[in-house]
Design a protein around this motif. Structure first.
Motif, PDB file in Angstrom:
ATOM      1  N   LYS A  39       0.857  -1.203  -0.113  1.00 35.96           N
ATOM      2  CA  LYS A  39      -0.059   0.008   0.168  1.00 35.96           C
ATOM      3  C   LYS A  39       0.817   1.323   0.014  1.00 35.96           C
ATOM      4  CE  LYS A  39      -4.091   1.782   2.504  1.00 35.96           C
ATOM      5  NZ  LYS A  39      -4.830   1.581   3.753  1.00 35.96           N
ATOM      6  N   ALA A  40       0.589   2.201  -0.775  1.00 37.87           N
ATOM      7  CA  ALA A  40       1.177   3.651  -0.965  1.00 37.87           C
ATOM      8  C   ALA A  40       0.960   4.258   0.138  1.00 37.87           C
ATOM      9  CB  ALA A  40       1.119   4.443  -2.202  1.00 37.87           C
ATOM     10  N   ASP A  41       1.108   4.221   1.510  1.00 40.64           N
ATOM     11  CA  ASP A  41       0.580   4.863   2.566  1.00 40.64           C
ATOM     12  C   ASP A  41       1.934   5.538   3.438  1.00 40.64           C
ATOM     13  OD1 ASP A  41       1.828   2.637   3.707  1.00 40.64           O
ATOM     14  OD2 ASP A  41       0.169   1.854   4.423  1.00 40.64           O
ATOM     15  N   GLY A  42       2.994   5.567   2.756  1.00 40.53           N
ATOM     16  CA  GLY A  42       4.381   6.046   3.532  1.00 40.53           C
ATOM     17  C   GLY A  42       4.895   5.154   4.583  1.00 40.53           C
ATOM     18  N   LYS A  43       4.330   3.828   5.060  1.00 34.76           N
ATOM     19  CA  LYS A  43       4.672   2.903   5.901  1.00 34.76           C
ATOM     20  C   LYS A  43       5.613   1.652   5.340  1.00 34.76           C
ATOM     21  CE  LYS A  43       0.946   3.763   9.030  1.00 34.76           C
ATOM     22  NZ  LYS A  43      -0.200   3.302   9.803  1.00 34.76           N
ATOM     23  N   CYS A  44       6.258   1.245   5.967  1.00 41.25           N
ATOM     24  CA  CYS A  44       7.083  -0.145   5.436  1.00 41.25           C
ATOM     25  C   CYS A  44       6.578  -1.323   6.098  1.00 41.25           C
ATOM     26  CB  CYS A  44       8.634   0.263   5.857  1.00 41.25           C
ATOM     27  SG  CYS A  44       9.232   1.759   5.079  1.00 41.25           S
ATOM     28  N   ALA A  45       6.702  -2.283   5.314  1.00 39.47           N
ATOM     29  CA  ALA A  45       6.365  -3.675   5.973  1.00 39.47           C
ATOM     30  C   ALA A  45       7.665  -4.244   6.696  1.00 39.47           C
ATOM     31  CB  ALA A  45       5.791  -4.526   4.948  1.00 39.47           C
ATOM     32  N   GLU A  46       7.501  -4.908   7.892  1.00 36.64           N
ATOM     33  CA  GLU A  46       8.553  -5.520   8.323  1.00 36.64           C
ATOM     34  C   GLU A  46       8.164  -7.171   9.040  1.00 36.64           C
ATOM     35  OE1 GLU A  46      10.194  -3.900  12.042  1.00 36.64           O
ATOM     36  OE2 GLU A  46      12.267  -4.014  11.269  1.00 36.64           O
ATOM     37  N   VAL A  47       9.055  -7.817   9.139  1.00 42.25           N
ATOM     38  CA  VAL A  47       8.691  -9.131   9.734  1.00 42.25           C
ATOM     39  C   VAL A  47       9.816  -9.240  10.959  1.00 42.25           C
ATOM     40  CG1 VAL A  47       8.860 -11.745   9.907  1.00 42.25           C
ATOM     41  CG2 VAL A  47       7.877 -10.542   7.770  1.00 42.25           C
ATOM     42  N   TYR A  48       9.573  -9.429  12.125  1.00 42.33           N
ATOM     43  CA  TYR A  48      10.427  -9.487  13.265  1.00 42.33           C
ATOM     44  C   TYR A  48       9.893 -10.484  14.422  1.00 42.33           C
ATOM     45  CZ  TYR A  48       7.008  -7.248  16.319  1.00 42.33           C
ATOM     46  OH  TYR A  48       5.916  -6.890  17.200  1.00 42.33           O
ATOM     47  N   GLY A  49      10.787 -10.930  15.096  1.00 40.36           N
ATOM     48  CA  GLY A  49      10.428 -11.789  16.168  1.00 40.36           C
ATOM     49  C   GLY A  49      11.641 -12.235  16.458  1.00 40.36           C
ATOM     50  N   SER A  50      11.527 -13.771  16.918  1.00 41.44           N
ATOM     51  CA  SER A  50      12.745 -14.368  17.267  1.00 41.44           C
ATOM     52  C   SER A  50      12.928 -15.865  16.371  1.00 41.44           C
ATOM     53  CB  SER A  50      12.699 -14.722  18.699  1.00 41.44           C
ATOM     54  OG  SER A  50      11.476 -15.611  19.250  1.00 41.44           O
ATOM     55  N   VAL A  51      13.822 -16.437  16.341  1.00 42.39           N
ATOM     56  CA  VAL A  51      14.073 -17.700  15.722  1.00 42.39           C
ATOM     57  C   VAL A  51      15.014 -18.389  16.811  1.00 42.39           C
ATOM     58  CG1 VAL A  51      15.332 -19.215  13.977  1.00 42.39           C
ATOM     59  CG2 VAL A  51      13.909 -16.890  13.465  1.00 42.39           C
ATOM     60  N   GLY A  52      14.517 -19.290  17.399  1.00 41.83           N
ATOM     61  CA  GLY A  52      15.162 -19.960  18.519  1.00 41.83           C
ATOM     62  C   GLY A  52      15.204 -18.860  19.722  1.00 41.83           C
ATOM     63  N   SER A  53      16.244 -18.654  20.244  1.00 43.84           N
ATOM     64  CA  SER A  53      16.652 -17.590  21.199  1.00 43.84           C
ATOM     65  C   SER A  53      17.201 -16.383  20.568  1.00 43.84           C
ATOM     66  CB  SER A  53      17.405 -18.094  22.408  1.00 43.84           C
ATOM     67  OG  SER A  53      18.757 -18.327  21.988  1.00 43.84           O
ATOM     68  N   VAL A  54      17.169 -16.331  19.334  1.00 41.65           N
ATOM     69  CA  VAL A  54      17.891 -15.105  18.411  1.00 41.65           C
ATOM     70  C   VAL A  54      16.894 -14.083  17.995  1.00 41.65           C
ATOM     71  CG1 VAL A  54      19.231 -14.458  16.473  1.00 41.65           C
ATOM     72  CG2 VAL A  54      19.907 -16.480  17.642  1.00 41.65           C
ATOM     73  N   ALA A  55      16.949 -12.824  18.367  1.00 36.50           N
ATOM     74  CA  ALA A  55      16.000 -11.845  17.899  1.00 36.50           C
ATOM     75  C   ALA A  55      16.289 -11.647  16.181  1.00 36.50           C
ATOM     76  CB  ALA A  55      16.226 -10.602  18.572  1.00 36.50           C
ATOM     77  N   VAL A  56      15.355 -11.247  15.446  1.00 36.89           N
ATOM     78  CA  VAL A  56      15.491 -11.055  14.361  1.00 36.89           C
ATOM     79  C   VAL A  56      14.576  -9.919  13.770  1.00 36.89           C
ATOM     80  CG1 VAL A  56      16.277 -13.689  13.704  1.00 36.89           C
ATOM     81  CG2 VAL A  56      13.712 -12.989  13.454  1.00 36.89           C
ATOM     82  N   ASN A  57      14.884  -9.372  12.622  1.00 38.52           N
ATOM     83  CA  ASN A  57      14.044  -8.416  11.914  1.00 38.52           C
ATOM     84  C   ASN A  57      14.401  -8.373  10.486  1.00 38.52           C
ATOM     85  OD1 ASN A  57      16.037  -6.630  13.172  1.00 38.52           O
ATOM     86  ND2 ASN A  57      15.048  -5.065  11.860  1.00 38.52           N
ATOM     87  N   SER A  58      13.491  -8.114   9.709  1.00 36.02           N
ATOM     88  CA  SER A  58      13.770  -8.228   8.194  1.00 36.02           C
ATOM     89  C   SER A  58      14.196  -6.806   7.657  1.00 36.02           C
ATOM     90  CB  SER A  58      12.466  -8.596   7.391  1.00 36.02           C
ATOM     91  OG  SER A  58      11.548  -7.826   7.555  1.00 36.02           O
ATOM     92  N   ALA A  59      14.652  -6.614   6.568  1.00 31.48           N
ATOM     93  CA  ALA A  59      14.714  -5.380   6.147  1.00 31.48           C
ATOM     94  C   ALA A  59      13.333  -4.679   5.834  1.00 31.48           C
ATOM     95  CB  ALA A  59      15.644  -5.596   4.632  1.00 31.48           C
ATOM     96  N   ASN A  60      13.315  -3.294   5.899  1.00 32.79           N
ATOM     97  CA  ASN A  60      12.157  -2.778   5.769  1.00 32.79           C
ATOM     98  C   ASN A  60      11.610  -2.745   4.187  1.00 32.79           C
ATOM     99  OD1 ASN A  60      12.015  -2.095   8.531  1.00 32.79           O
ATOM    100  ND2 ASN A  60      12.606   0.030   8.152  1.00 32.79           N
ATOM    101  N   ALA A  61      10.486  -3.232   4.028  1.00 33.95           N
ATOM    102  CA  ALA A  61       9.987  -3.146   2.422  1.00 33.95           C
ATOM    103  C   ALA A  61       9.222  -2.105   2.400  1.00 33.95           C
ATOM    104  CB  ALA A  61       9.184  -4.536   2.130  1.00 33.95           C
ATOM    105  N   CYS A  62       9.507  -1.079   1.519  1.00 36.93           N
ATOM    106  CA  CYS A  62       8.874   0.046   1.197  1.00 36.93           C
ATOM    107  C   CYS A  62       9.668   0.873  -0.144  1.00 36.93           C
ATOM    108  CB  CYS A  62       8.525   1.199   2.117  1.00 36.93           C
ATOM    109  SG  CYS A  62      10.176   1.503   3.045  1.00 36.93           S
ATOM    110  N   PRO A  63       9.047   1.557  -1.078  1.00 38.47           N
ATOM    111  CA  PRO A  63       7.646   1.937  -0.967  1.00 38.47           C
ATOM    112  C   PRO A  63       6.803   0.713  -1.447  1.00 38.47           C
ATOM    113  CG  PRO A  63       8.693   2.673  -2.652  1.00 38.47           C
ATOM    114  CD  PRO A  63       9.806   2.233  -1.918  1.00 38.47           C
TER     115      PRO A  63
END
Length: 122
Positions: free
Chosen positions: A75-99
């Motif tokens: 969506k062209a809303d000025g925001k970015c989509a991101e996946v984040y959380g944990s894999v095992g005990s490791v914190a993860v986050n994806s690169a921001n997807a936008c526009p």
């Protein structure tokens, strides 16, 4: 496992345990629109929120949990989509997807047997 989610956060969560026990049930949506899905390895999920989508596959091997997939801004809303959380005990986050229509891939692995992943707009 108790998880705290900030009020008003737009998120979809998927939890996968690689215990070999096949459990697949959906919890009712929380008041803030969050959804939890329980499952077992291997597992593939397609999740979306208003303005973003993600796809990921989870599998386990040799005491490690693996995740790969993508996140996409829809969506062209000025925001970015991101996946984040944990894999095992490791914190993860994806690169921001936008526009809009930008797609970013990710691949994570860590010792363990579970993941907790979320899709959000930032």
């Amino acid at each position: 496992m108790k998880r705290r989610i900030a009020t008003g956060l737009v998120a979809v969560a998927a939890f996968a345990a690689c215990s070999g026990t096949a459990v697949a049930s959906a919890a009712p949506a929380a008041p803030s629109g969050q959804v939890s899905v329980l499952g077992s390895c291997p597992e593939t999920r397609n999740v979306s929120v208003n303005g973003g989508e993600a796809h990921w596959t989870v599998w386990c091997s040799g005491g490690r949990v693996y995740v790969d997939g993508y996140v996409k801004d829809t969506k062209a809303d000025g925001k970015c989509a991101e996946v984040y959380g944990s894999v095992g005990s490791v914190a993860v986050n994806s690169a921001n997807a936008c526009p809009k229509n930008t797609k970013k891939t990710f691949a994570w692995n860590a010792p363990g047997s579970s993941v907790a992943l979320y899709l959000r707009l930032i």
